[in-house]
Design a protein around this motif. Structure first.
Motif, mmCIF file in Angstrom:
data_model
loop_
_atom_site.group_PDB
_atom_site.id
_atom_site.type_symbol
_atom_site.label_atom_id
_atom_site.label_comp_id
_atom_site.label_asym_id
_atom_site.label_seq_id
_atom_site.Cartn_x
_atom_site.Cartn_y
_atom_site.Cartn_z
ATOM 1 N N TRP A 77 -20.010 7.454 -24.943
ATOM 2 C CA TRP A 77 -19.563 7.125 -26.313
ATOM 3 C C TRP A 77 -18.053 7.140 -26.387
ATOM 4 C CZ3 TRP A 77 -19.597 10.433 -31.321
ATOM 5 C CH2 TRP A 77 -19.543 9.585 -32.426
ATOM 6 N N SER A 80 -16.639 4.073 -24.530
ATOM 7 C CA SER A 80 -16.932 2.783 -25.148
ATOM 8 C C SER A 80 -16.325 2.664 -26.543
ATOM 9 C CB SER A 80 -18.440 2.573 -25.227
ATOM 10 O OG SER A 80 -18.995 3.524 -26.108
ATOM 11 N N THR A 81 -15.960 3.771 -27.155
ATOM 12 C CA THR A 81 -15.501 3.716 -28.547
ATOM 13 C C THR A 81 -14.018 4.041 -28.685
ATOM 14 O OG1 THR A 81 -17.694 4.448 -29.160
ATOM 15 C CG2 THR A 81 -16.027 4.530 -30.854
ATOM 16 N N GLY A 82 -13.610 5.186 -28.174
ATOM 17 C CA GLY A 82 -12.202 5.561 -28.289
ATOM 18 C C GLY A 82 -12.073 7.037 -28.577
ATOM 19 N N PHE B 477 -8.938 3.893 -32.246
ATOM 20 C CA PHE B 477 -10.029 2.962 -31.944
ATOM 21 C C PHE B 477 -9.415 1.596 -31.703
ATOM 22 C CE2 PHE B 477 -12.343 6.054 -34.703
ATOM 23 C CZ PHE B 477 -13.255 6.483 -33.751
ATOM 24 N N ARG B 482 -12.462 -4.396 -33.851
ATOM 25 C CA ARG B 482 -13.599 -3.882 -34.618
ATOM 26 C C ARG B 482 -13.309 -4.079 -36.094
ATOM 27 N NH1 ARG B 482 -15.862 -0.647 -30.361
ATOM 28 N NH2 ARG B 482 -15.252 -2.008 -28.686
ATOM 29 N N PHE B 487 -16.101 1.332 -36.609
ATOM 30 C CA PHE B 487 -15.318 1.858 -35.494
ATOM 31 C C PHE B 487 -16.113 2.786 -34.589
ATOM 32 C CE2 PHE B 487 -11.859 1.160 -38.717
ATOM 33 C CZ PHE B 487 -11.406 0.010 -38.125
ATOM 34 N N TYR B 488 -17.112 3.481 -35.160
ATOM 35 C CA TYR B 488 -17.835 4.469 -34.364
ATOM 36 C C TYR B 488 -19.007 3.859 -33.604
ATOM 37 C CZ TYR B 488 -15.096 8.081 -36.555
ATOM 38 O OH TYR B 488 -14.044 8.866 -36.950
ATOM 39 N N LYS B 489 -19.209 2.555 -33.755
ATOM 40 C CA LYS B 489 -20.397 1.960 -33.150
ATOM 41 C C LYS B 489 -20.195 1.570 -31.696
ATOM 42 C CE LYS B 489 -22.482 0.401 -37.418
ATOM 43 N NZ LYS B 489 -22.814 -0.756 -38.239
ATOM 44 N N GLY B 490 -18.996 1.731 -31.182
ATOM 45 C CA GLY B 490 -18.770 1.418 -29.780
ATOM 46 C C GLY B 490 -19.151 -0.013 -29.460
ATOM 47 N N PRO B 491 -19.950 -0.215 -28.420
ATOM 48 C CA PRO B 491 -20.315 -1.592 -28.070
ATOM 49 C C PRO B 491 -21.399 -2.178 -28.978
ATOM 50 C CG PRO B 491 -21.229 -0.042 -26.491
ATOM 51 C CD PRO B 491 -20.461 0.767 -27.464
#
Lengths: 127, 652
Positions: A77, A80-82, B477, B482, B487-491
């Motif tokens: 996570w 892939s997210t930051g 992020f 995005r 922002f928290y959903k990643g891919p």
């Protein structure tokens, strides 16, 4: 010849000393008590690997793996997210990151310190 | 203004196969031809124009202005023509009978910009609220409502502000001057006017009239585009045609609900520090050097030591070490420490040294610079949720401070003076951010700019921690790729930028990705394009010095009061140099010896002695004086001290 004579003289003084001190006899402890036979010993050791794995073991393993999987998921996570997922902000740029860093650094430093103390006190390494 | 006809060129191809205004008008008017170009040509002919290409190249139609008309005005009858609507006040205003004022919202005006992310995220100049509007009430009304309804409005629940031992001793006061890290837990109130009720959060705004609540209109639209959905509260429902501007007899009632407001400035007091320096015009006339005698630096040895008397140009080029223990980089070319070029210095072109001066007298806090910077430098919006977490990306912010006559932390003051200060990267000559970067991603260039190499940045955030002005912004992020809210959903969300957003970007500025630090660059892209243009103009002549006024930073260009000056500080005749040579010029946190290239001109107020609210010193100055200045208990020396006195006493 000189050295041998020295050793023999050492042996004689040692024997004299021992006769004087009269140390207690060291009794060899039995390796297997209660007069168990080899059959019992073999059974005890081989049962672990030769019988089928019990269900409770699998349950415990699953729980442990699930717990360990949090690390993997967390890393996934994060990458892939930051780093925003750590809850940092401006001006608190280092909250969780520095806590984590200091935790591991702390463990490392503690280990180094203990080793250093043991090394300075000339303790033998047991490896 | 005088009716001259000008051609208006389309700015852009129609988006989404839409109609432009001419086509819509033609369709409504039932004109056969709807091709805008043909309509324009036809109109031009009808107006008697002959040469269309000349019209285009001139940019106006000659002699198309309205004819002048001679009129006279009867001044005597003016008063009878002005219609004064009397507001009928039945009872005196009180906590049970408040007056409401409807004002345009700073984010959306009357609602027309309610889907503009830049506008929604730009903090309101006074309240510093983003992505919301609130019922604004005065501190007095808030106190009375607290007492009447038994609900706490003011923040101050944190451990530090609680009834601790220190608080009991009086060494630590209940600090009502701040919100909890941008998370303002606002109490929701019911406002009833003429039988209609609106529920909205309240925000206490010092300086409002005691029993007047301000209702900023324009947000809370039911149908709006993507970013504006669900933002703010709608107060239009309370407004009647008979009371468009204000109405009385409104009732306000606190509820036990709370609502999170995203406030970008959690602390509104300067705590008596000399951040925004203020004085009165009369005081300045008497003591023209008063600004230099404020702040910590006035009580410390001069940063420049024996070089203090050097000119601004020399200081900017050589960056004298002064009293510092460290070697300072020079901006001179060739480097005077490298002796190999001795005697050939004149063969090197002088490097221009960029600097900025902000006149706090002119700044009104309107925040146009914030949005201009956002548009120029491809700064993304982050949404309310991320603003609540303190991750707004504005390279420039307007700090707004309230100061009251009495320095008191335990209560929100009712009567305040407001000070605004635009805060952006100060481009310190001795930049604290640079010395801590482990990968040399933020470095100085020879023009005195503190630059960012985004490709080198690995995101340690060391620089942001070491920045005394807190102007560095981190891409927590991938803001650009995005969407707000994802922002928290990643891919697991759309990971590419929408086409419209791509078109909006400035092609001259890097779009930053996740994990890099960014900050004000002094619009380096404008500096560089000006340099290239100057080189082209100079040709073989070698006159590559950019003329003063050629470069305008985005914030400077948009400032309606022209408070910002930018230019070459090694040229004593540039506008910015002249401003910096003023007695009012000072550096924020100057005692840190970071030698900021951005300096401020102190604000002078000019109170009228005949007015009832006349004050001897601006409140900000009075607070400074009481806490740290010559009038404070800790200071023993007299008010009349000068720099020479300091030197004399040091010599004795």
């Amino acid at each position: 010849m000189a050295t041998i004579s020295k050793e023999s003289s050492m042996d004689s003084t040692q024997a004299a000393l021992l006769a004087k001190v009269q140390p207690a006899e060291l009794v060899e402890q039995p390796l297997v008590t209660n007069q168990r036979d080899f059959n019992w010993v073999t059974d005890k050791i081989c049962r672990v690997v030769e019988t089928p794995t019990p269900t409770w073991w699998w349950v415990c393993m699953a729980v442990a793996l699930l717990t360990a999987a949090f690390t993997g998921l967390g890393l996934l996570w994060l990458v892939s997210t930051g780093v925003g997922v750590w809850g940092l902000a401006n001006p608190i740029n280092w909250g969780w990151a520095i806590v984590n860093f200091v935790f591991w650094i702390g463990i490392g430093h503690a280990g180094t310190l203990i080793s250093a103390v043991l090394c300075l006190l000339k303790q033998g390494w047991r490896t | 203004m005088d009716g001259v006809l000008v051609p208006v060129q389309p700015m852009i191809e129609p988006l989404f196969a839409s109609f432009n205004d001419l086509e819509v008008l033609a369709l409504l008017a039932g004109v056969d031809t709807t091709d805008p170009y043909k309509i324009v040509q036809q109109t031009f002919k009808d107006l008697g124009g002959r040469d269309f290409s000349k019209f285009l190249s001139d940019g106006l139609l000659v002699d198309s202005a309205y004819p002048a008309v001679a009129t006279t005005l009867d001044f005597a009858s003016l008063p009878s023509l002005i219609n004064v609507d009397e507001i009928e006040v039945r009872d005196a205003l009180s906590v049970g009978n408040v007056e409401t004022r409807f004002t345009a919202n700073s984010h959306a005006l009357d609602g027309r910009f309610a889907n503009n992310g830049w506008m929604l995220e730009c903090p309101d100049p006074m309240t510093k609220l983003t992505w919301d509007n609130a019922i604004l009430i005065s501190p007095r009304l808030a106190k009375e409502l607290e007492a009447r309804d038994g609900i706490q409005i003011f923040p101050g629940k944190s451990v530090l502000n609680g009834p601790t031992f220190e608080a009991a001793k009086g060494t630590l006061q209940r600090n009502k001057a701040e919100f909890n890290r941008g998370k303002e837990m606002a109490v929701v109130a019911e406002l009833t006017l003429n039988g209609r009720t609106v529920e909205a959060p309240i925000h206490v705004l010092p300086g409002l009239a005691n029993y007047t609540v301000q209702l900023p209109l324009g947000l809370g639209r039911k149908v709006v585009g993507r970013v504006g959905q669900g933002v703010g509260f709608d107060f239009y429902g309370l407004r009647e045609s008979t009371s468009l501007g204000c109405a009385v007899n409104a009732a306000i009632k606190l509820t036990d609900k709370t609502y999170r407001l995203a406030n970008t400035q959690e602390h509104w007091s300067m705590e008596g520090r000399a951040i925004v320096r203020e004085g009165t015009a009369a005081y300045f006339a008497k003591k023209p050097k008063f600004v230099q005698k404020m702040g910590v630096e006035s009580h410390a040895p001069k940063n420049y030591g024996k070089y203090d008397e050097k000119s601004l140009a020399e200081k900017s080029l050589n960056n004298y070490r002064g009293n510092s223990a460290y070697e300072h980089p020079t901006f001179n070319e060739p480097d005077p420490n490298v002796k190999v070029w001795d005697g050939n210095e004149d063969k090197f072109p002088k490097i221009q040294q960029w600097g900025m001066a902000i006149d706090l007298n002119s700044c009104t806090g309107c925040s146009a610079c914030v949005v201009a910077c956002q548009s120029e430098n491809n700064i993304p919006i982050v949404g309310k949720d991320q603003t609540l977490r303190g991750r707004e990306m504005h390279w420039m912010r307007i700090d707004r401070y309230f100061s009251a006559e009495q320095y008191e932390q335990a209560a929100v003051p009712e009567d305040v003076q407001v000070s605004f200060m635009g805060m952006l990267c100060q481009h310190c000559e001795n930049a604290p951010c640079e010395s801590v970067c482990p990968v040399n991603a933020t470095v100085h260039d020879r023009q005195g700019l503190n630059t960012m190499a985004y490709n080198r940045c690995v995101g340690t955030r060391y620089c942001a921690n070491n920045c005394p002005f807190k102007v560095r912004r981190f891409n927590f992020f991938d803001w650009n790729k995005r969407q707000v809210g994802e922002f928290y959903k990643g891919p697991f969300c759309n990971v590419d930028e929408p086409e419209l957003q791509k078109m909006q970007k400035n092609p001259n500025v890097t779009v930053r990705m996740r994990g890099v630090m960014e900050k004000c660059t002094f619009c380096v892209q404008r500096i560089e394009s000006a340099k290239i243009e100057q080189k082209r103009l100079a040709g073989a002549s070698g006159a590559i010095q950019i003329k003063d006024g050629t470069i305008q930073t985005a914030c400077q260009q948009v400032c309606p009061t022209e408070a910002i000056a930018f230019g070459d500080i090694s040229d004593p005749h540039s506008e910015v140099s002249k401003m910096k040579q003023s007695d009012l010029n000072y550096s924020v946190l100057g005692y840190l010896n970071v030698r900021a290239r951005t300096t401020y001109l102190a604000r002078l107020r000019n109170p009228n002695k005949k007015m009832p609210d006349y004050y001897e010193k601006p409140y900000a100055y009075a607070q400074y004086d009481a806490r740290y200045g010559h009038g404070s208990a800790g200071a023993s020396h007299s008010h009349e001290h000068t720099a020479h006195d300091h030197k004399a006493s040091a010599a004795h």
